[in-house]
Design an enzyme around this catalytic site. Structure first.
Site, PDB file in Angstrom:
ATOM      1  N   ASP A 124      28.868  45.286  57.570  1.00  0.00           N
ATOM      2  CA  ASP A 124      29.384  46.450  56.851  1.00  0.00           C
ATOM      3  C   ASP A 124      28.637  46.674  55.546  1.00  0.00           C
ATOM      4  O   ASP A 124      28.764  45.882  54.612  1.00  0.00           O
ATOM      5  CB  ASP A 124      30.883  46.282  56.579  1.00  0.00           C
ATOM      6  CG  ASP A 124      31.507  47.522  55.948  1.00  0.00           C
ATOM      7  OD1 ASP A 124      30.927  48.619  56.090  1.00  0.00           O
ATOM      8  OD2 ASP A 124      32.572  47.399  55.320  1.00  0.00           O
ATOM      9  N   ASP A 329      25.440  54.632  55.755  1.00  0.00           N
ATOM     10  CA  ASP A 329      26.475  53.702  56.195  1.00  0.00           C
ATOM     11  C   ASP A 329      26.196  53.237  57.615  1.00  0.00           C
ATOM     12  O   ASP A 329      26.096  54.050  58.539  1.00  0.00           O
ATOM     13  CB  ASP A 329      27.843  54.387  56.120  1.00  0.00           C
ATOM     14  CG  ASP A 329      28.987  53.455  56.473  1.00  0.00           C
ATOM     15  OD1 ASP A 329      28.885  52.251  56.179  1.00  0.00           O
ATOM     16  OD2 ASP A 329      29.986  53.929  57.041  1.00  0.00           O
TER      17      ASP A 329
END
Length: 451
Positions: A124, A329
């Site tokens: 992440d 992201d």
């Protein structure tokens, strides 16, 4: 198998395609300040292989994107909610602890403790904390590997309340060591004791062990999207992330196509020679003091074909209140643009694509085109992202996804509020190199399956 001829204004290209998986599409026209070429990438050093959460499943490319969008709904809501919350808070001194993105689309294999115990963790780039579920567990979700027992590891140690790692936590208390609570925006949360451990990366002869990595030993964990892994590895910009703790100025990842059976790769550590980008696009990374974990891009505009979209430059800038901006992201599947920007993009694609808009299929994507039943070639306009420092022209398969069984070709992008997000489908087969010393990010076209 079929031979699909793809038409381009100046050349004809022939490719072999699996019709049941996707119908390939070829871009038509372009504007670009910089031509992107394939760049030689490092082949040795500290690397970790990544696999997509849907790896091994019998799914078409469109189905994989649909699954990712569904999984990412809560993540998108978290991202939008945290930005909107920051922008409506009248006094920055009253802000609560930052909320983090959570779950993701790519898993990395690593091992913890002495002796090392292997487990899969979510990768992440939108959060910082490294954590795994630990015994004794008061509330834990079902995970694919046995829960880590720190009592069985000779290298586990609790972090003291006065340590720099403890003070870096957004929320902590002091009882039996440094206790943390780390929230992911909705009811998703991990809480437990902050500890240090030996983490081992890689396999066989290329294993690399790093001592004294700070991590969350989660004894109370709940939320959506964590079940496919036994924890999470944060690669954000904060002091708790793996990148910060390794004290390495660079890291890179290269994601294979979402429907590729080969694994993607994360490049980390000083032994991994992640070179400067002599080809490709290098652009400054921006910072948002209200969301310090995210990697904000210097995005100036977007073109479809030869048309520069009428998007106000301020749309992609970080506002004084922390709203707006565009982040990159790894955990968000498709790219989301602020609503007005997406409306302009959608309008231009409809104008330039000589296909009827599909209004009947339920794909979960905002814009799809109907394909002729006998189509073996389809023309679509090129898509260019204009960054400070250069233009990134995406391959067609990074933004248009065809599905012959549904008879559609869909734009893999959507609308959002709060901020824009450059998703992982748009990053396929591009080496994404973060230089944290120079505060830049580079996009280098690469065959990721050959790394």
């Amino acid at each position: 198998m079929i031979m699909a001829t793809l038409k381009h204004p100046s050349v004809f290209v022939t490719l072999v395609a699996l019709l049941v998986v996707a119908l390939f599409v070829a871009p038509t026209s372009s504007t670009s300040r910089k031509t992107l070429k394939h760049h030689p990438c490092p082949t040795n050093g500290f690397r970790v292989m990544l696999r997509h959460v849907d790896s091994g499943k019998n799914l078409t490319k469109l189905e994989r994107v649909q699954h990712g969008i569904k999984r990412g709904k809560s993540r998108l809501q978290r991202l939008n909610a945290m930005v909107l919350a920051a922008s409506t808070t009248p006094n920055s001194d009253e802000l609560e602890a930052p909320i983090h993105a959570g779950n993701g689309e790519y898993l990395m294999e690593l091992a913890i403790g002495t002796p090392p115990v292997s487990y899969p963790a979510v990768l992440d780039t939108g959060s910082d904390l490294i954590w795994t579920q630990c015994r004794p567990c008061t509330r834990c979700y079902k995970q694919p590997t046995p829960i880590f027992d720190p009592k069985k590891s000779s290298s586990f140690s609790k972090v003291s309340c006065g340590s720099s790692l403890c003070s870096a936590l957004p929320s902590s208390t002091c009882s039996d060591g440094c206790e943390y609570v780390y929230s992911y925006g909705d009811y998703s949360v991990t809480q437990g004791v902050l500890g240090t451990e030996t983490f081992t990366f890689g396999k066989s002869k290329k294993k690399v062990s790093v001592d004294n990595i700070g991590f969350g030993c989660g004894e109370d964990n709940e939320g959506d999207g964590f079940e496919q892994a036994s924890g999470l590895v944060g690669l954000g910009r904060g002091p708790l992330s793996l990148v910060s703790q390794l004290n390495e100025p660079r890291f890179s990842y290269c994601l294979t196509s979402i429907d590729d059976t080969k694994k993607s790769v994360l490049l980390l550590g000083s032994s991994e020679k992640v070179k400067d980008a002599t080809e490709g696009v290098t652009t400054p990374l921006l910072k948002n003091p209200l969301q310090p974990s995210f990697y904000y891009l210097s995005l100036e505009g977007i073109s479809v074909g030869d048309t520069r979209l009428a998007i106000e430059k301020s749309t992609f800038e970080v506002g004084n209140d922390g709203s707006g901006g565009a982040i990159i992201d790894s955990g968000t599947t498709i790219t989301y643009l602020e609503q007005k920007a997406f409306d302009e993009l959608k309008k231009e694609f409809i104008s330039q694509t000589k296909l009827p808009v599909d209004k009947t299929s339920s794909t979960g994507l905002d814009l799809c085109f109907s394909l002729p039943s006998d189509a073996t070639e389809v023309e679509i306009p090129k898509l260019i992202f204009h960054f400070t420092g250069g233009d990134l022209e995406l391959p067609a398969e990074n933004y248009m996804i065809g599905d012959s069984s549904l008879g559609v070709a869909c734009l893999a992008m959507g609308a959002a509020s709060g901020m824009s997000i450059f998703g992982n489908v748009q990053q396929q087969n591009i080496l994404v190199n973060h230089d944290l010393q120079k505060d830049t990010i580079s996009f280098i076209p690469t065959s990721c399956d050959k790394l």
